[in-house]
Write a protein that holds these residues in place. Structure first.
Motif, short mmCIF file in Angstrom:
data_model
loop_
_atom_site.label_atom_id
_atom_site.label_comp_id
_atom_site.label_asym_id
_atom_site.label_seq_id
_atom_site.Cartn_x
_atom_site.Cartn_y
_atom_site.Cartn_z
N LYS A 64 0.85 -1.18 0.00
CA LYS A 64 0.00 0.00 0.00
C LYS A 64 0.89 1.23 0.00
N CYS A 65 0.50 2.20 -0.84
CA CYS A 65 1.32 3.39 -1.05
C CYS A 65 0.57 4.64 -0.58
N PHE A 66 1.32 5.57 0.03
CA PHE A 66 0.74 6.82 0.52
C PHE A 66 1.54 7.98 -0.06
N SER A 67 0.86 8.77 -0.88
CA SER A 67 1.52 9.85 -1.61
C SER A 67 1.88 11.01 -0.71
N VAL A 68 3.10 11.50 -0.86
CA VAL A 68 3.53 12.69 -0.12
C VAL A 68 2.78 13.92 -0.60
N GLY A 69 2.50 13.97 -1.90
CA GLY A 69 1.76 15.11 -2.44
C GLY A 69 0.36 15.20 -1.86
N ARG A 70 -0.24 14.08 -1.53
CA ARG A 70 -1.61 14.08 -1.00
C ARG A 70 -1.65 14.25 0.51
N TYR A 71 -0.77 13.55 1.22
CA TYR A 71 -0.85 13.54 2.68
C TYR A 71 0.22 14.40 3.36
#
Length: 221
Positions: A64-71
């Motif tokens: 699972k990936c969590f975007s720096v741009g989003r979060y």
């Protein structure tokens, strides 16, 4: 048989770790400081996302990936860490062990044999560099053409050694060697007596301090 009994006791006393515990150990090639969590970099070299990854078995990998741009950088990292813990909860079972080890754990615990031999004193162990066949006994020559001497040498503690030499010129080859071996035994006995005395003195001092403390406490106002 004694070694095998000891081995069996150790195996039973230390069961294999869980797969999740092993997966949660930090590997040498980890660059984030968090097992199973990876920071992906963008083309500009800056973090673009934080990813949680867990291998559950053949053909089954959780990602699972969590975007720096989003979060944002900190929130994306925190989410990846939390996700990694959730993934580990889906990992069950223990590390694989040898079938014989698994069977051994199911058998009743057998006590170690009472007649097992005592541990060998380190001073009696023959080192791989020993060329004389007798621990603590060595042969030396002052120069190439000298007859040489047989030497008994024993570590006595605190950087000190007991040492005595027997010249081949004086006693002959066989007698000098035999005398060095006998001297080595005397040195080991001397060191053992000193260690035993030190142990007794230490115990006596501790007992005396304890009695003194109790006396002072009892007479305190």
């Amino acid at each position: 048989m004694h070694a095998q009994a000891w081995r069996d006791e150790i195996v039973r006393a230390h069961p294999p770790t869980t797969r999740a515990a092993r997966a949660d150990k930090l590997r040498r090639n980890n660059t984030t400081g968090i097992p199973g969590v990876v920071c992906a970099l963008g083309q500009d070299g800056r973090p673009s996302s934080w990813q949680a990854r867990t291998y559950l078995g053949p053909g089954k990998v959780l990602r699972k990936c969590f975007s720096v741009g989003r979060y944002g950088a900190d929130e994306a990292k925190a989410l990846a860490i939390a996700e990694r813990q959730k993934q580990l909860q889906q990992m069950h079972g223990l590390n694989r062990v040898h079938p014989a080890e698994a069977a051994l754990r199911e058998t009743p615990l057998q006590p170690l044999l009472a007649d097992r031999p005592p541990p060998i004193d380190k001073g009696l162990l023959l080192r791989s560099t020993n060329k004389t066949g007798s621990s603590g006994v060595l042969f030396r020559k002052a120069y190439q053409t000298a007859l040489g001497s047989w030497i008994a040498r024993t570590y006595a503690g605190s950087g000190r050694y007991l040492q005595k030499s027997f010249a081949v010129r004086t006693y002959g080859e066989e007698a000098a060697k035999a005398m060095a071996i006998a001297e080595r035994k005397q040195q080991l006995a001397q060191v053992a007596r000193k260690r035993q005395l030190n142990t007794l003195l230490t115990a006596a001092v501790r007992s005396g301090i304890k009695d003194l403390a109790q006396h002072v406490e009892g007479n305190a106002p």
